[in-house]
Design a protein around this motif. Structure first.
Motif, PDB file in Angstrom:
ATOM      1  N   GLY A   1     -30.837 -21.148 -12.320  1.00 23.13           N
ATOM      2  CA  GLY A   1     -30.913 -22.562 -11.988  1.00 23.13           C
ATOM      3  C   GLY A   1     -30.853 -22.837 -10.499  1.00 23.13           C
ATOM      4  O   GLY A   1     -30.958 -23.984 -10.075  1.00 23.13           O
ATOM      5  N   THR A   2     -30.700 -21.788  -9.696  1.00 24.76           N
ATOM      6  CA  THR A   2     -30.695 -21.953  -8.242  1.00 24.76           C
ATOM      7  C   THR A   2     -32.015 -22.551  -7.778  1.00 24.76           C
ATOM      8  O   THR A   2     -32.052 -23.381  -6.874  1.00 24.76           O
ATOM      9  N   VAL A   3     -33.102 -22.110  -8.408  1.00 25.99           N
ATOM     10  CA  VAL A   3     -34.429 -22.662  -8.154  1.00 25.99           C
ATOM     11  C   VAL A   3     -34.905 -23.311  -9.439  1.00 25.99           C
ATOM     12  O   VAL A   3     -34.938 -22.672 -10.494  1.00 25.99           O
ATOM     13  N   HIS A   4     -35.251 -24.597  -9.334  1.00 26.12           N
ATOM     14  CA  HIS A   4     -35.701 -25.337 -10.511  1.00 26.12           C
ATOM     15  C   HIS A   4     -37.222 -25.473 -10.532  1.00 26.12           C
ATOM     16  O   HIS A   4     -37.844 -25.381 -11.581  1.00 26.12           O
ATOM     17  N   ALA A   5     -37.806 -25.710  -9.380  1.00 28.56           N
ATOM     18  CA  ALA A   5     -39.254 -25.918  -9.297  1.00 28.56           C
ATOM     19  C   ALA A   5     -39.808 -25.139  -8.115  1.00 28.56           C
ATOM     20  O   ALA A   5     -39.159 -25.021  -7.076  1.00 28.56           O
ATOM     21  N   VAL A   6     -41.013 -24.610  -8.288  1.00 30.32           N
ATOM     22  CA  VAL A   6     -41.657 -23.832  -7.230  1.00 30.32           C
ATOM     23  C   VAL A   6     -43.062 -24.375  -7.020  1.00 30.32           C
ATOM     24  O   VAL A   6     -43.844 -24.494  -7.956  1.00 30.32           O
ATOM     25  N   ASN A   7     -43.360 -24.704  -5.781  1.00 28.29           N
ATOM     26  CA  ASN A   7     -44.701 -25.067  -5.359  1.00 28.29           C
ATOM     27  C   ASN A   7     -45.162 -23.948  -4.441  1.00 28.29           C
ATOM     28  O   ASN A   7     -44.491 -23.659  -3.447  1.00 28.29           O
ATOM     29  N   MET A   8     -46.263 -23.286  -4.784  1.00 30.19           N
ATOM     30  CA  MET A   8     -46.663 -22.146  -3.963  1.00 30.19           C
ATOM     31  C   MET A   8     -48.152 -22.115  -3.684  1.00 30.19           C
ATOM     32  O   MET A   8     -48.954 -22.574  -4.487  1.00 30.19           O
ATOM     33  N   ARG A   9     -48.449 -21.576  -2.513  1.00 29.65           N
ATOM     34  CA  ARG A   9     -49.809 -21.196  -2.140  1.00 29.65           C
ATOM     35  C   ARG A   9     -49.777 -19.696  -1.979  1.00 29.65           C
ATOM     36  O   ARG A   9     -48.927 -19.165  -1.255  1.00 29.65           O
ATOM     37  N   THR A  10     -50.665 -19.007  -2.663  1.00 30.09           N
ATOM     38  CA  THR A  10     -50.730 -17.551  -2.597  1.00 30.09           C
ATOM     39  C   THR A  10     -52.114 -17.170  -2.057  1.00 30.09           C
ATOM     40  O   THR A  10     -53.125 -17.539  -2.645  1.00 30.09           O
ATOM     41  N   LEU A  11     -52.096 -16.456  -0.949  1.00 32.13           N
ATOM     42  CA  LEU A  11     -53.347 -16.154  -0.253  1.00 32.13           C
ATOM     43  C   LEU A  11     -53.436 -14.681   0.117  1.00 32.13           C
ATOM     44  O   LEU A  11     -52.419 -14.054   0.416  1.00 32.13           O
ATOM     45  N   THR A  12     -54.649 -14.153   0.140  1.00 33.21           N
ATOM     46  CA  THR A  12     -54.877 -12.849   0.746  1.00 33.21           C
ATOM     47  C   THR A  12     -54.982 -13.078   2.258  1.00 33.21           C
ATOM     48  O   THR A  12     -55.201 -14.208   2.702  1.00 33.21           O
ATOM     49  N   PRO A  13     -54.831 -12.022   3.055  1.00 34.31           N
ATOM     50  CA  PRO A  13     -54.986 -12.204   4.512  1.00 34.31           C
ATOM     51  C   PRO A  13     -56.338 -12.821   4.898  1.00 34.31           C
ATOM     52  O   PRO A  13     -56.411 -13.629   5.817  1.00 34.31           O
ATOM     53  N   GLU A  14     -57.393 -12.459   4.176  1.00 29.65           N
ATOM     54  CA  GLU A  14     -58.711 -13.015   4.469  1.00 29.65           C
ATOM     55  C   GLU A  14     -58.749 -14.511   4.184  1.00 29.65           C
ATOM     56  O   GLU A  14     -59.355 -15.277   4.927  1.00 29.65           O
ATOM     57  N   GLN A  15     -58.112 -14.939   3.098  1.00 31.17           N
ATOM     58  CA  GLN A  15     -58.076 -16.358   2.761  1.00 31.17           C
ATOM     59  C   GLN A  15     -57.240 -17.151   3.763  1.00 31.17           C
ATOM     60  O   GLN A  15     -57.529 -18.308   4.034  1.00 31.17           O
TER      61      GLN A  15
END
Length: 76
Positions: free
Chosen positions: A60-74
């Protein structure tokens, strides 16, 4: 500080990773860049990151995660 702990976790577990981590309460905002994401679709990228954060989410330490996941090229 939890932000630094999560940053270190991501950067130690994902190859050549750089991570930007911001927390607002128990909401986590991430920008994660790694060649480990190469060839993965967006869902698989997120599953990889969620797997690393599973202990924080389960507790419960983290409830929600908003993420951008990119390769180095992206990331450019």
């Amino acid at each position: 500080m939890l932000e630094q702990e999560i940053k270190q976790l991501l950067e130690s577990k994902l190859a050549s990773c750089t991570a930007e981590v911001e927390m607002a309460g128990n909401h986590l905002n991430l920008v994660v860049v790694s060649p480990a994401f190469e060839g993965l679709n967006p869902v698989k990228k997120q599953q990889l990151v969620y797997g690393l954060l599973s202990d924080y989410i389960a507790s419960g330490t983290v409830h929600a995660v908003n993420m951008r996941t990119l390769t180095p090229e992206q990331a450019g």
